[in-house]
Structures are given as C-alpha cells and as structure tokens.
Design an enzyme around this catalytic site. Structure first.
Site, mmCIF file in Angstrom:
data_model
loop_
_atom_site.group_PDB
_atom_site.id
_atom_site.type_symbol
_atom_site.label_atom_id
_atom_site.label_comp_id
_atom_site.label_asym_id
_atom_site.label_seq_id
_atom_site.Cartn_x
_atom_site.Cartn_y
_atom_site.Cartn_z
ATOM 1 N N ASP A 38 0.918 -0.775 0.345
ATOM 2 C CA ASP A 38 0.284 0.332 -0.045
ATOM 3 C C ASP A 38 0.755 1.206 -0.030
ATOM 4 O O ASP A 38 2.035 1.244 0.736
ATOM 5 C CB ASP A 38 -1.005 -0.153 1.376
ATOM 6 C CG ASP A 38 -1.782 -1.147 1.316
ATOM 7 O OD1 ASP A 38 -2.249 -1.612 0.445
ATOM 8 O OD2 ASP A 38 -2.395 -2.072 2.259
ATOM 9 N N TYR A 66 7.455 -8.606 7.975
ATOM 10 C CA TYR A 66 6.440 -7.262 8.442
ATOM 11 C C TYR A 66 7.393 -7.151 9.538
ATOM 12 O O TYR A 66 7.797 -7.609 10.413
ATOM 13 C CB TYR A 66 5.824 -7.007 8.305
ATOM 14 C CG TYR A 66 4.961 -7.649 6.842
ATOM 15 C CD1 TYR A 66 5.188 -6.565 5.456
ATOM 16 C CD2 TYR A 66 4.263 -9.223 6.293
ATOM 17 C CE1 TYR A 66 4.892 -7.054 3.994
ATOM 18 C CE2 TYR A 66 4.010 -9.020 4.926
ATOM 19 C CZ TYR A 66 4.312 -7.722 4.453
ATOM 20 O OH TYR A 66 3.679 -8.820 3.103
ATOM 21 N N ASP A 80 -6.562 0.953 7.845
ATOM 22 C CA ASP A 80 -4.886 1.820 8.547
ATOM 23 C C ASP A 80 -5.667 2.774 8.833
ATOM 24 O O ASP A 80 -6.688 3.971 8.737
ATOM 25 C CB ASP A 80 -4.395 0.847 6.787
ATOM 26 C CG ASP A 80 -4.787 1.902 6.083
ATOM 27 O OD1 ASP A 80 -5.161 3.515 5.716
ATOM 28 O OD2 ASP A 80 -4.597 1.914 4.860
ATOM 29 N N ARG A 175 -3.065 -5.737 7.886
ATOM 30 C CA ARG A 175 -4.053 -4.852 8.404
ATOM 31 C C ARG A 175 -5.050 -5.954 8.856
ATOM 32 O O ARG A 175 -5.347 -5.356 9.651
ATOM 33 C CB ARG A 175 -4.667 -3.704 7.216
ATOM 34 C CG ARG A 175 -3.517 -3.248 6.485
ATOM 35 C CD ARG A 175 -4.823 -2.265 5.851
ATOM 36 N NE ARG A 175 -4.564 -2.849 4.066
ATOM 37 C CZ ARG A 175 -5.988 -2.761 3.116
ATOM 38 N NH1 ARG A 175 -6.084 -2.219 3.390
ATOM 39 N NH2 ARG A 175 -5.033 -3.856 2.354
#
Length: 291
Positions: A38, A66, A80, A175
């Site tokens: 994103d 991540y 988010d 998310r």
C-alpha cells in the site's frame, strides 16, 4: 534485460507507480511485482522484468517478513491510519497483555480479506466494490503467522501504540492481522505503519531506492541466480531441442522440479511432474523461445 530487481519502496508510491517507473526505465511493458505494498507501506518490492515475469507465480508464494506498527483505539474503513475514521476512543492496554496476545497469533487461522484490497471477486477488485458502495461478502482464507514478536510499546494520548515483527505466509494482510489482534484484546485498532523487510530470499539490505534505479545504480539479478536452489541440469543439444519444442520427457532425475539450462548457462525451462504419468516431467515455465 531479464531478471529481478529488489526495490525499497518509499511511502506515497503505489506498487503500480514503481512498476511504471521500471517499465519506462527498461523500455518494456513486461514488468510486474510479486506482492502489493500500500502507499502507506515501505520496504521490499520485488520486480520481475521481461522473461523473469514467468517467475512471479513462484516468488509470490514465498513467506514475507514485516515490521508493523499498530495503534489501538482507532477504527477506519481501510483498516489503516490513512482511512476515514469510524470510531476513536481511549484504549490503554499493558505491555504484558499485548505480548501474550501476540503469542496467541503464532498459528494458522482463517483471515477475512479487507474490503480495500486488490483481490478480485467475480472479476472485480474489492476496492472497486467499496468505491461503488456495493455490498459484498468478504472472503476469508487460511494464513499462517509463523513468527511474531513485540519490538516496542508506548502509550500516546490514551491510545496503545506498539511495534512488532512478523513472518507470514502468502496472502496474509497485516491490516487484517492488526484488526484481529485488536478484537482479541476487546478493542479496535489500525495499522499505523508498515515495512516489508523480507520476501523469500530477498531482504531490505539488498534493496535499492527508486532514486538508485533512476540513476543507474543497480544490479539486475538473473534468472539463474534466482533459481540457484533448484535442481539444475545442463541440456545437451538433443535435449535442448526437445525442451524448445515443449516435449514431455522421462523423469530420469528423480526430482519433482527440474531447471534446465544450456551449455552457455542460459535458462531454458522449468519442468515439473506430469500428473498423468509421474514417471515423466512436463514444461512449466519456458524461457527458451519456440522459433
């Protein structure tokens, strides 16, 4: 120009933006990536160029690592911090409780895909359903959180903000993971930052900035380098011709997958087990041109 380029994507760029920059740089339309980031997210974005686009299916299946930041006490439509706020409230949870909750998520579970995502349902991307205000039942799919650990914890304006590292399987939405963690903690939460640090064999340490790409400060990883761990066979001229013609051949190698190269170290094809006769292997990914 065939190979892989590992980009350290910066904020505000979409994954498509980066693909377009690379396509212009190399004067080709055959550029793809192996996992959307994103605009909010940074980090490893693996680009496949020309013939290496045939590796996208393989590379997409690799685990991803991540470092994410979650903010509890906020709910948005996109899951988010960039989305429209649906609810905001105080949410102070102690560090021990956060650690215990994260430990519970080292598992396989069914994760609901976020509405604002690029997944196609009936030929239409989910985010387009959101933009068109169409109701749709969100799909769930099994994901695996292989590793997860708390890195940082603080309270900011009566909201709990914590950072964690996780190693996850293909198809995991961070998310959605943060939403699920918040629900387990009986509160609400959003992803407030995200950095992809690894995808398969590619790490952030070997990634280049977009500016490096523009300034010719990069190295393309060849198909041979990428498939270095595959069982490799150098084909003689007769076998090369059979491969070029896409022939199903006897599996004299005792392997499920075989990567063929020629005498000049050029990639020819990846073969895999032929389902109708497991004593043979068939073409899967072809690099040699059938001309």
């Amino acid at each position: 120009m065939n190979g892989i380029l590992v980009i350290d994507k910066e904020k505000e760029y979409t994954s498509r933006d980066v693909v377009n920059i690379a396509a212009k740089k190399f004067n080709t339309k055959k550029v793809g990536h192996t996992g959307t980031l994103d605009p909010l997210a940074t980090g490893v974005l693996v680009l496949c160029i020309n013939d290496a686009t045939k590796l996208a299916e393989i590379l997409t299946n690799h685990d991803k690592e991540y470092i994410a930041e979650a903010t509890l006490g906020i709910e948005t439509d996109t899951l988010d911090i960039t989305g429209s706020v649906l609810e905001s409230k105080d949410s102070v949870i102690d560090e021990i409780t956060i650690k215990k909750c994260l430990d519970k998520f080292q598992k396989k579970y069914l994760q609901e895909v976020p509405l604002y995502s690029a997944l196609r349902i009936s030929g239409k991307r989910l985010y387009n359903y959101a933009f068109d205000k169409e109701k749709i039942e969100l799909p769930s799919r099994e994901v695996e959180i292989k590793e997860i650990e708390l890195l940082d914890y603080k309270i900011v304006e009566n909201k709990t903000v914590f950072k964690f590292r996780c190693l996850v399987s293909k198809g995991t939405y961070i998310r959605s993971l943060i939403r699920d963690i918040a629900q387990e903690l009986k509160t609400i939460g959003v992803m407030s930052n995200l950095k992809r640090t690894k995808q398969g064999q590619f790490s952030i340490e070997s990634a280049i900035k977009i500016e490096d790409l523009k300034n010719d400060n990069f190295k393309i990883l060849s198909i041979i380098e990428i498939l270095n761990d595959y069982f490799k066979v150098t084909a003689d001229d007769d076998l090369k011709l059979e491969i070029k013609n896409g022939k199903i051949i006897d599996n004299i190698y005792g392997q499920d997958t075989v990567f063929f190269i020629d005498k000049s170290n050029n990639p020819l094809a990846i073969y895999k087990i032929y389902e109708k006769d497991i004593t043979k292997i068939k073409p899967w990914k072809m690099f040699i041109k059938n001309k």
